[in-house]
Structure formats: C-alpha cells, structure tokens
Scaffold this motif. Structure first.
Motif, PDB file in Angstrom:
ATOM      1  N   GLU A 343      40.011  45.675  45.864  1.00  0.00           N
ATOM      2  CA  GLU A 343      41.212  46.337  45.818  1.00  0.00           C
ATOM      3  C   GLU A 343      42.221  45.545  44.931  1.00  0.00           C
ATOM      4  OE1 GLU A 343      42.659  48.822  47.402  1.00  0.00           O
ATOM      5  OE2 GLU A 343      40.841  49.347  48.269  1.00  0.00           O
ATOM      6  N   LEU A 344      42.986  46.416  43.800  1.00  0.00           N
ATOM      7  CA  LEU A 344      43.739  45.860  42.787  1.00  0.00           C
ATOM      8  C   LEU A 344      44.992  45.124  43.313  1.00  0.00           C
ATOM      9  CD1 LEU A 344      44.300  45.608  39.780  1.00  0.00           C
ATOM     10  CD2 LEU A 344      45.658  47.989  40.015  1.00  0.00           C
ATOM     11  N   ARG A 345      45.498  45.845  44.568  1.00  0.00           N
ATOM     12  CA  ARG A 345      46.736  45.164  45.105  1.00  0.00           C
ATOM     13  C   ARG A 345      46.279  43.692  45.684  1.00  0.00           C
ATOM     14  NH1 ARG A 345      49.474  48.707  49.827  1.00  0.00           N
ATOM     15  NH2 ARG A 345      49.638  50.215  48.044  1.00  0.00           N
ATOM     16  N   ASN A 346      45.225  43.549  46.370  1.00  0.00           N
ATOM     17  CA  ASN A 346      44.522  42.501  46.861  1.00  0.00           C
ATOM     18  C   ASN A 346      44.493  41.326  45.801  1.00  0.00           C
ATOM     19  OD1 ASN A 346      45.134  43.315  49.199  1.00  0.00           O
ATOM     20  ND2 ASN A 346      42.759  43.921  49.527  1.00  0.00           N
ATOM     21  N   ILE A 347      43.845  41.853  44.770  1.00  0.00           N
ATOM     22  CA  ILE A 347      43.504  40.825  43.674  1.00  0.00           C
ATOM     23  C   ILE A 347      45.149  40.293  42.895  1.00  0.00           C
ATOM     24  CG2 ILE A 347      42.879  40.861  41.168  1.00  0.00           C
ATOM     25  CD1 ILE A 347      40.699  42.908  41.890  1.00  0.00           C
ATOM     26  N   GLU A 348      45.876  41.332  42.809  1.00  0.00           N
ATOM     27  CA  GLU A 348      47.273  40.721  42.348  1.00  0.00           C
ATOM     28  C   GLU A 348      47.888  39.800  43.123  1.00  0.00           C
ATOM     29  OE1 GLU A 348      49.378  44.347  41.812  1.00  0.00           O
ATOM     30  OE2 GLU A 348      48.506  44.834  39.706  1.00  0.00           O
ATOM     31  N   LYS A 349      47.727  40.129  44.454  1.00  0.00           N
ATOM     32  CA  LYS A 349      48.361  39.192  45.514  1.00  0.00           C
ATOM     33  C   LYS A 349      47.565  37.718  45.608  1.00  0.00           C
ATOM     34  CE  LYS A 349      49.032  38.443  50.415  1.00  0.00           C
ATOM     35  NZ  LYS A 349      48.817  38.995  51.898  1.00  0.00           N
ATOM     36  N   MET A 350      46.217  37.838  45.328  1.00  0.00           N
ATOM     37  CA  MET A 350      45.382  36.724  45.550  1.00  0.00           C
ATOM     38  C   MET A 350      45.722  35.859  44.057  1.00  0.00           C
ATOM     39  SD  MET A 350      42.010  38.166  46.705  1.00  0.00           S
ATOM     40  CE  MET A 350      41.146  36.687  46.794  1.00  0.00           C
ATOM     41  N   ILE A 351      45.924  36.553  43.024  1.00  0.00           N
ATOM     42  CA  ILE A 351      46.332  35.668  41.722  1.00  0.00           C
ATOM     43  C   ILE A 351      47.592  35.158  41.649  1.00  0.00           C
ATOM     44  CG2 ILE A 351      46.807  36.387  39.296  1.00  0.00           C
ATOM     45  CD1 ILE A 351      44.430  38.128  39.144  1.00  0.00           C
ATOM     46  N   LEU A 513      42.868  31.638  34.877  1.00  0.00           N
ATOM     47  CA  LEU A 513      43.328  32.535  35.803  1.00  0.00           C
ATOM     48  C   LEU A 513      43.982  33.948  35.239  1.00  0.00           C
ATOM     49  CD1 LEU A 513      44.027  33.089  38.979  1.00  0.00           C
ATOM     50  CD2 LEU A 513      46.372  32.147  38.473  1.00  0.00           C
ATOM     51  N   ASP A 514      44.683  33.658  33.961  1.00  0.00           N
ATOM     52  CA  ASP A 514      44.873  34.755  33.106  1.00  0.00           C
ATOM     53  C   ASP A 514      43.770  35.756  32.740  1.00  0.00           C
ATOM     54  OD1 ASP A 514      47.611  34.018  33.605  1.00  0.00           O
ATOM     55  OD2 ASP A 514      47.872  33.169  31.724  1.00  0.00           O
ATOM     56  N   ASN A 515      42.975  34.801  32.173  1.00  0.00           N
ATOM     57  CA  ASN A 515      41.734  35.572  31.721  1.00  0.00           C
ATOM     58  C   ASN A 515      40.861  36.422  32.797  1.00  0.00           C
ATOM     59  OD1 ASN A 515      42.241  34.846  29.099  1.00  0.00           O
ATOM     60  ND2 ASN A 515      40.818  32.731  29.359  1.00  0.00           N
ATOM     61  N   LEU A 516      40.816  35.821  33.953  1.00  0.00           N
ATOM     62  CA  LEU A 516      40.105  36.376  35.007  1.00  0.00           C
ATOM     63  C   LEU A 516      40.954  37.840  35.470  1.00  0.00           C
ATOM     64  CD1 LEU A 516      37.909  36.243  37.219  1.00  0.00           C
ATOM     65  CD2 LEU A 516      39.614  34.883  38.491  1.00  0.00           C
ATOM     66  N   GLU A 517      42.164  37.659  35.442  1.00  0.00           N
ATOM     67  CA  GLU A 517      43.170  38.716  35.717  1.00  0.00           C
ATOM     68  C   GLU A 517      42.912  40.074  34.783  1.00  0.00           C
ATOM     69  OE1 GLU A 517      48.091  39.421  36.494  1.00  0.00           O
ATOM     70  OE2 GLU A 517      47.357  37.646  35.587  1.00  0.00           O
ATOM     71  N   CYS A 518      42.892  39.677  33.557  1.00  0.00           N
ATOM     72  CA  CYS A 518      42.701  40.640  32.570  1.00  0.00           C
ATOM     73  C   CYS A 518      41.447  41.153  32.660  1.00  0.00           C
ATOM     74  CB  CYS A 518      42.773  40.059  31.060  1.00  0.00           C
ATOM     75  SG  CYS A 518      44.561  39.651  30.683  1.00  0.00           S
TER      76      CYS A 518
END
Length: 523
Positions: A343-351, A513-518
């Motif tokens: 889930e993108l929303r969960n990913i953004e929150k975790m990041i 973390l930034d690379n993982l997010e992208c």
C-alpha cells in the motif's frame, strides 16, 4: 663483465612507462581490465617489474610509497638514486646494470634482499641503513679487497652472500676468510656452508677474530656511551637545564674574559676564585636538579591530561556506537517492512517514520558531540591553568637562584676590585713583594685602567648569567605556548572530523531511504 648494450635508445622512467608496467602486471581477468580502465593508484602498488627496458636513470618512483618489491635488472642504470620514498621496500634487484658505487639506499630500512649482481662495483659500503638485510648478491663485480668482508660483520641478519666472479673470489683463503669473519652466514655463493668448514675457518683465523672482536666491543661500548650521553643531554634540554649540572656556565664566563684571566694571577685572587666557583657551581646544580624535578611534574600533568581526554573521547564514542546500533537494528527492520508493504499510503507513512528516526539519531549524535566539546573544553582550560602556573613558578624560582649567582658575582667583583686597588697602591709605593706577569702588570698603569679592567670582567660575567637566564625563560615560555596552541588546534580538528563523520553517516542513511522510496513508488 656487463651484458652488451642493445640498439635501443636509453629510456627515461616517465609516467607513461610506469602506468604501462603497472597495467601489464595487474590481473588479466575482468577485475584487472576494470582496474586498467579506471586507473591504478601508484601508492597501492606493492610490486613493480621494470627489467629489460633500457632504463638509464631511476626516476619518478616517489608515488610508490607502499612498494615492497622492485625489479630493475637488465637495464643500463649507472647510479642508484630516486629510491628515497620507498621506505617499505623489502626486495630490490639492480643486477645487470652499469653501477659503479653503492649509494642512495639510506632510507630503505626494511630492505631484506638486495641484488647488485653483474655491475661495476669495487667497494662494499654505504649499506649501513639496511639493518634487516638477509640476502646480498654482489657476484660478478670488481671487488678485490678482502677487507670489504669486515664491513659486512655489522649486518646481524645477513645469511646469504654471493661474491663469486669477483677478483677476491680467486684468493686462496677466500672461502675460509668469509666463513671465519661472517660466522652467521648460511649460504656463500649459493652453496650451504657446512659445520666442518665453519670450525676449520674459525680455528685458522682465531687470533685475528679475537683481536677484531675486542676492537668491535670497544667501539660498541664507545658508541653506547655516546648514545647515552646524547639521550641524557636531550633529557636535560627537555627540562631546559642542560649544562647546569657542573661548572659549564662558570667556565663560559671566563672563556672570553681576557682581563679576568689576567687578574686571576694577582696575589690572593686564586683562593678567592676557587671559593667563588665552588659556591657558583652549587647554585647551578640546584637549578639543574630543580629543573629535572619540575620536568617530571610537567610530564605527569601532561600524561594525566592526555589520559583524561582519551577516556572522555572513548566513553563518548561508546555511547554513540550504542545509539547507532540501536538505530540500525530498528532501521533495518523498517526497511524490510517497507519493501514488503504494497500500500502506497502505508509506504509513505513508514518512510516518514524512518526519516524522523534518522533526524532523531542526528540530534542525539550531535548532542553527544556538543557534550564532549564542553567536557574537553573544561579539561583543556584546567590543564592550561595548571601548566601555566607550573611554568610560572619554575621561572620565578630559577630567576631567584640566578639572582644568587649575580650576588656571588657582585661580591667577587668587590673583593677583586679591593685586591686590585691594594696591589696598585703597593706597586706605586714599591712595596709589592712578588713579580707579576707582564700582561697583568700592564693593567696597573693607573687607577682608571685597573678599575676599567675589573669592570669589563664583571660585565662579561653578568652578561653570561643574564643570557643563560633569558634563554631558559624564553624556551620554556615558547614550549608552553606551542603546547597549548597544539592542544586547542587538535581539539578543533577532532571536532570537525567527528561532525563530518556524523553528517556523512546521516546523509548515507537518508540517501538510502530516498533511493528506496523512489524504487518503491516506481514499482
């Protein structure tokens, strides 16, 4: 004796030759090809092969600071040079060249194996720095004096020696002489020396060897005494009281005092001078002994300070490591959870949570560093106050003792002047019962002349005392200033380095973390 020169032109050891040699000697597989493309740093090279290249002069090797093995055989080299920066060199081959003199090896203190086979060398010398030398090949040269063997006795690690095809190798006693004078040698001209040969050689040259050992022991004792004196003098210099443990200062007062030396022959002055010297030397020795004790106190203070600084830094680093370890444990778990989350929303929150953790770690590490800075600043300031007080007290007490030297000089001056005036009056009245040296009598022309002579002597003595006091005070103040400046600069550099390390680590974490997010967003 030397190989015939080929038709190639003499070559220079330039960067192109060295890069090519390094590339050719590297691994040929994929890693090696990659290294060739990206370039190899000369400082990382451990072995270098430059044989059969018609090299005339050794040059441009200064970047190979970690080189262990260097092969320069079969060239046309005429002089050993350009090796100054190769302090880690263990193996050096200069065979089959045109070298006439052994030189340029003074910095190769780790060299174990040296080959100078087939050159034009006539004398074995200039190897003193090679204290680890085990193998020496000097075959096929022009060495014709057996006394060269005596020189090699200083190399306690030497086990293999080659001198074949030199003029000395044709001497009838060649093998026996070498075995007797180099008893620890294992191989001579690539053949093992058997025990029977060693015993025969020792018996044949027993008397000469005993004489030589006696001379060597005397020389060694002399060298050790000189070394001990140098070390002792250095210790005294560190305490700023060198040459004050005897009559050096007193003697220096009279070294350039021609008038004082003449006046010493006056009746009664000899005893006066002897008493003066005894008392003066006692004060100098007091300064000397006090200086050594104060130096020990300063050393103890500095050692205690250094230990406190080290412990504070170590404890602070341990706290930082624990915080990083705790962070990394949680961070790795969070990264795994992000990779598994769909889930993108969960990913953004975790990041965002991970990013907050990174910021929190940064704040914690910087807080630790600021606490350490404050702690060390307090420690440094306390040390500075202590060492400045110690130096000030030392100077004050030395100046008090030097004042006693001046008092002695003033007293001696008054007594000398009394004797001189009295002598002048006796000369005028014709009552002087003993003859004076001509140069001394020449001072007794009138009262002004003798008073000026005594005064000139007095001025020289006071100047010597003043100069020695000024030198001591200037040097210890300079030492104190340099020490404190260095401590402050070292702390500034330590702080900058630590802040840089923290920033680099935090940047790396954030970048990861930034690379993982992208990557996850793209997926």
């Amino acid at each position: 004796m030397n190989r015939p020169c080929n038709s190639m032109e003499p070559r220079v050891m330039d960067d192109d030759m060295l890069k090519l040699a390094v590339g050719d000697q590297g691994p040929q597989e994929e890693a090696g090809q990659l290294a060739k493309q990206e370039g190899i740093l000369f400082k990382d090279v451990l072995s270098l092969q430059l044989d059969f290249r018609n090299i005339l002069r050794i040059d441009n090797l200064w970047q190979f600071e970690n080189l262990r093995k260097l092969q320069l055989d079969n060239n046309i080299i005429e002089k050993i040079e350009g090796l100054e920066n190769l302090a880690h060199l263990v193996w050096l081959d200069l065979s089959f060249n045109n070298i006439e003199t052994i030189e340029g090896l003074d910095t190769l203190v780790n060299l174990e194996d040296l080959s100078l086979f087939n050159n034009r060398i006539s004398k074995i010398d200039s190897l003193d720095a090679l204290v680890k030398l085990q193998v020496l090949s000097l075959g096929n040269n022009r060495i014709d004096n057996m006394m060269n063997i005596i020189y090699l006795r200083r190399f306690k690690c030497l086990r293999t020696l080659s001198l074949s095809r030199n003029p000395i190798s044709e001497a009838e006693d060649y093998k026996m002489f070498i075995c007797a004078y180099l008893p620890d040698l294992v191989y001579l001209d690539y053949r093992r020396i058997d025990d029977h040969t060693k015993k025969l050689a020792e018996a044949k040259h027993q008397y000469s060897i005993d004489e030589l050992k006696h001379r060597e022991n005397l020389m060694q004792a002399q060298l050790e005494d000189e070394q001990a004196r140098r070390e002792e003098l250095e210790k005294h210099k560190t305490a700023f009281v060198e040459h004050l443990n005897g009559s050096f200062l007193f003697d220096s007062m009279y070294a350039e005092d021609s008038e004082g030396n003449k006046l010493s022959y006056l009746p009664g002055v000899g005893e006066l001078l002897e008493t003066y010297k005894d008392k003066f030397v006692i004060i100098c020795v007091n300064i000397f002994e006090y200086g050594l004790k104060q130096q020990e106190k300063r050393k103890t203070e500095l050692d205690t300070f250094s230990e406190c600084v080290h412990e504070a830094i170590q404890e602070n680093q341990e706290q930082g490591k624990r915080k990083i370890a705790k962070f990394e444990e949680k961070h790795l778990s969070s990264l795994s959870a992000i990779r598994e989350e769909s889930e993108l929303r969960n990913i953004e929150k975790m990041i965002l949570e991970c990013s907050a953790d990174i910021s929190e770690l940064f704040d914690a590490l910087m807080t630790l560093e600021m606490q350490l800075v404050e702690q060390l600043e307090e420690t440094i300031n306390m040390f500075e106050r202590n060492i400045v007080d110690m130096v000030g007290l030392f100077i004050e007490n030395v100046q008090s003792l030097m004042a006693q030297c001046r008092d002695l000089e003033n007293h001696h001056h008054e007594k000398l002047l009394e004797i001189s005036i009295s002598t002048l009056e006796k000369i005028v009245e014709g009552d002087l019962g003993e003859d004076l040296p001509n140069d001394l009598r020449a001072l007794f022309v009138d009262k002004d002349t003798i008073v000026n002579a005594v005064g000139a002597s007095h001025d020289i003595h006071l100047l010597k005392i003043d100069n020695r006091e000024d030198e001591l005070v200037t040097r210890i103040n300079s030492w104190c200033t340099r020490l404190i400046d260095k401590i402050h600069k070292d702390e500034i550099m330590r702080n900058r380095k630590r802040v840089k390390e923290i920033n680099q680590y935090i940047d790396h974490m954030q970048s990861e973390l930034d690379n993982l997010e992208c990557g996850d967003i793209l997926d």
